[in-house]
Design a protein around this motif. Structure first.
Motif, PDB file in Angstrom:
ATOM      1  N   ARG A 146      40.757  29.259  42.431  1.00  0.00           N
ATOM      2  CA  ARG A 146      39.483  29.591  43.082  1.00  0.00           C
ATOM      3  C   ARG A 146      39.267  28.784  44.362  1.00  0.00           C
ATOM      4  NH1 ARG A 146      35.921  32.660  40.199  1.00  0.00           N
ATOM      5  NH2 ARG A 146      36.344  32.908  37.993  1.00  0.00           N
ATOM      6  N   GLY A 147      39.868  27.612  44.447  1.00  0.00           N
ATOM      7  CA  GLY A 147      39.570  26.713  45.552  1.00  0.00           C
ATOM      8  C   GLY A 147      40.598  26.583  46.646  1.00  0.00           C
ATOM      9  N   HIS A 148      41.781  27.160  46.494  1.00  0.00           N
ATOM     10  CA  HIS A 148      42.811  26.885  47.499  1.00  0.00           C
ATOM     11  C   HIS A 148      42.784  27.789  48.712  1.00  0.00           C
ATOM     12  CE1 HIS A 148      45.277  30.201  46.139  1.00  0.00           C
ATOM     13  NE2 HIS A 148      45.487  29.658  44.962  1.00  0.00           N
ATOM     14  N   GLY A 149      42.031  28.865  48.692  1.00  0.00           N
ATOM     15  CA  GLY A 149      41.847  29.665  49.891  1.00  0.00           C
ATOM     16  C   GLY A 149      42.956  30.631  50.235  1.00  0.00           C
ATOM     17  N   VAL A 150      43.911  30.846  49.349  1.00  0.00           N
ATOM     18  CA  VAL A 150      44.945  31.838  49.597  1.00  0.00           C
ATOM     19  C   VAL A 150      44.306  33.221  49.488  1.00  0.00           C
ATOM     20  CG1 VAL A 150      47.105  32.811  48.700  1.00  0.00           C
ATOM     21  CG2 VAL A 150      46.799  30.346  48.808  1.00  0.00           C
ATOM     22  N   GLU A 151      44.788  34.146  50.284  1.00  0.00           N
ATOM     23  CA  GLU A 151      44.178  35.473  50.360  1.00  0.00           C
ATOM     24  C   GLU A 151      44.171  36.211  49.021  1.00  0.00           C
ATOM     25  OE1 GLU A 151      45.129  39.595  52.669  1.00  0.00           O
ATOM     26  OE2 GLU A 151      45.328  37.743  53.805  1.00  0.00           O
ATOM     27  N   LYS A 152      45.236  36.091  48.236  1.00  0.00           N
ATOM     28  CA  LYS A 152      45.335  36.806  46.959  1.00  0.00           C
ATOM     29  C   LYS A 152      44.430  36.143  45.928  1.00  0.00           C
ATOM     30  CE  LYS A 152      47.514  40.100  44.760  1.00  0.00           C
ATOM     31  NZ  LYS A 152      47.049  41.429  45.010  1.00  0.00           N
ATOM     32  N   PRO A 153      43.503  36.890  45.334  1.00  0.00           N
ATOM     33  CA  PRO A 153      42.583  36.287  44.356  1.00  0.00           C
ATOM     34  C   PRO A 153      43.215  36.160  42.972  1.00  0.00           C
ATOM     35  CG  PRO A 153      42.033  38.583  44.642  1.00  0.00           C
ATOM     36  CD  PRO A 153      43.191  38.291  45.568  1.00  0.00           C
ATOM     37  N   PHE A 154      43.884  35.034  42.729  1.00  0.00           N
ATOM     38  CA  PHE A 154      44.550  34.807  41.452  1.00  0.00           C
ATOM     39  C   PHE A 154      43.574  34.318  40.393  1.00  0.00           C
ATOM     40  CE2 PHE A 154      48.538  34.378  43.988  1.00  0.00           C
ATOM     41  CZ  PHE A 154      49.270  35.325  43.308  1.00  0.00           C
ATOM     42  N   PHE A 155      42.372  34.863  40.367  1.00  0.00           N
ATOM     43  CA  PHE A 155      41.399  34.426  39.379  1.00  0.00           C
ATOM     44  C   PHE A 155      40.482  35.557  38.935  1.00  0.00           C
ATOM     45  CE2 PHE A 155      39.916  33.425  43.644  1.00  0.00           C
ATOM     46  CZ  PHE A 155      38.711  34.121  43.698  1.00  0.00           C
ATOM     47  N   VAL A 156      40.656  36.733  39.488  1.00  0.00           N
ATOM     48  CA  VAL A 156      39.763  37.842  39.134  1.00  0.00           C
ATOM     49  C   VAL A 156      40.099  38.366  37.742  1.00  0.00           C
ATOM     50  CG1 VAL A 156      39.357  38.557  41.519  1.00  0.00           C
ATOM     51  CG2 VAL A 156      41.242  39.558  40.249  1.00  0.00           C
ATOM     52  N   PRO A 157      39.087  38.685  36.954  1.00  0.00           N
ATOM     53  CA  PRO A 157      39.350  39.277  35.632  1.00  0.00           C
ATOM     54  C   PRO A 157      40.064  40.621  35.778  1.00  0.00           C
ATOM     55  CG  PRO A 157      37.074  38.526  35.805  1.00  0.00           C
ATOM     56  CD  PRO A 157      37.661  38.443  37.178  1.00  0.00           C
ATOM     57  N   ILE A 158      41.002  40.882  34.890  1.00  0.00           N
ATOM     58  CA  ILE A 158      41.751  42.135  34.900  1.00  0.00           C
ATOM     59  C   ILE A 158      41.007  43.164  34.051  1.00  0.00           C
ATOM     60  CG2 ILE A 158      43.932  43.252  34.267  1.00  0.00           C
ATOM     61  CD1 ILE A 158      44.215  41.221  36.584  1.00  0.00           C
ATOM     62  N   SER A 159      40.944  44.378  34.576  1.00  0.00           N
ATOM     63  CA  SER A 159      40.344  45.490  33.841  1.00  0.00           C
ATOM     64  C   SER A 159      41.156  46.740  34.161  1.00  0.00           C
ATOM     65  CB  SER A 159      38.886  45.687  34.262  1.00  0.00           C
ATOM     66  OG  SER A 159      38.834  46.214  35.579  1.00  0.00           O
ATOM     67  N   SER A 160      40.746  47.865  33.590  1.00  0.00           N
ATOM     68  CA  SER A 160      41.448  49.116  33.891  1.00  0.00           C
ATOM     69  C   SER A 160      41.270  49.516  35.349  1.00  0.00           C
ATOM     70  CB  SER A 160      40.966  50.238  32.962  1.00  0.00           C
ATOM     71  OG  SER A 160      39.576  50.424  33.113  1.00  0.00           O
ATOM     72  N   GLU A 161      40.295  48.906  36.026  1.00  0.00           N
ATOM     73  CA  GLU A 161      40.024  49.231  37.433  1.00  0.00           C
ATOM     74  C   GLU A 161      40.949  48.496  38.412  1.00  0.00           C
ATOM     75  OE1 GLU A 161      37.774  51.648  38.096  1.00  0.00           O
ATOM     76  OE2 GLU A 161      37.637  51.752  35.913  1.00  0.00           O
ATOM     77  N   ASN A 162      41.593  47.428  37.976  1.00  0.00           N
ATOM     78  CA  ASN A 162      42.434  46.657  38.906  1.00  0.00           C
ATOM     79  C   ASN A 162      43.764  46.240  38.266  1.00  0.00           C
ATOM     80  OD1 ASN A 162      41.488  44.678  37.180  1.00  0.00           O
ATOM     81  ND2 ASN A 162      40.960  43.236  38.795  1.00  0.00           N
ATOM     82  N   LEU A 163      44.368  47.159  37.559  1.00  0.00           N
ATOM     83  CA  LEU A 163      45.641  46.859  36.905  1.00  0.00           C
ATOM     84  C   LEU A 163      46.733  46.471  37.899  1.00  0.00           C
ATOM     85  CD1 LEU A 163      45.735  49.513  34.057  1.00  0.00           C
ATOM     86  CD2 LEU A 163      45.386  47.042  33.854  1.00  0.00           C
ATOM     87  N   HIS A 164      46.566  46.843  39.165  1.00  0.00           N
ATOM     88  CA  HIS A 164      47.532  46.423  40.183  1.00  0.00           C
ATOM     89  C   HIS A 164      47.579  44.897  40.301  1.00  0.00           C
ATOM     90  CE1 HIS A 164      43.681  46.665  42.273  1.00  0.00           C
ATOM     91  NE2 HIS A 164      44.158  45.763  43.103  1.00  0.00           N
ATOM     92  N   GLU A 165      46.468  44.230  40.013  1.00  0.00           N
ATOM     93  CA  GLU A 165      46.457  42.754  40.034  1.00  0.00           C
ATOM     94  C   GLU A 165      47.335  42.201  38.914  1.00  0.00           C
ATOM     95  OE1 GLU A 165      45.206  40.962  42.376  1.00  0.00           O
ATOM     96  OE2 GLU A 165      43.864  42.382  43.359  1.00  0.00           O
ATOM     97  N   LEU A 166      47.242  42.800  37.730  1.00  0.00           N
ATOM     98  CA  LEU A 166      48.091  42.383  36.608  1.00  0.00           C
ATOM     99  C   LEU A 166      49.554  42.679  36.913  1.00  0.00           C
ATOM    100  CD1 LEU A 166      48.512  41.282  33.767  1.00  0.00           C
ATOM    101  CD2 LEU A 166      47.908  43.560  32.885  1.00  0.00           C
TER     102      LEU A 166
END
Length: 113
Positions: free
Chosen positions: A15-35
């Motif tokens: 959450r704090g390092h500022g990289v563009e990719k949000p490696f902290f968002v909860p996964i759901s059926s709406e964003n399976l591309h993150e998983l």
């Protein structure tokens, strides 16, 4: 340190390092591309571990000389595993204990029925 604390440390870092990719968002059926992205990253790290091991097995370097590199790649694998657990809401510790019990039933100790 407990696994839950390690997961929280990683989540706080993500959450704090500022990289563009949000490696902290909860996964759901709406964003399976993150998983999917996390799994690809995990597999990439497993590949890097395997590549280090391959170099040792084929004789490029002694195991002791590459052990630190293997440890670093294994830590990367663990990081992605806990990221996936955190973002999917899977209690990895509980799931491990459940699976261990299943394996104990499936593979009894030597000499036990």
């Amino acid at each position: 340190m407990e696994l839950a604390k390690l997961i929280q440390l990683q989540t706080d870092f993500d959450r704090g390092h500022g990289v563009e990719k949000p490696f902290f968002v909860p996964i759901s059926s709406e964003n399976l591309h993150e998983l999917e992205h996390l799994v690809v990253c995990l597999i990439g790290e497993v590949g890097e571990f395997a590549n280090e091991l391959k170099k040792v097995v084929r004789g490029d370097a002694p195991y002791e000389e590459r052990q630190a590199a293997l440890a670093e790649e294994l830590a990367d694998i663990f990081i992605y595993l806990i990221k996936i657990a955190a973002q999917t809401g899977i209690d990895l510790e509980s799931e491990y204990l459940l699976k261990l019990e299943k394996n104990r039933q499936r593979f009894p100790r030597l000499g036990e029925p």
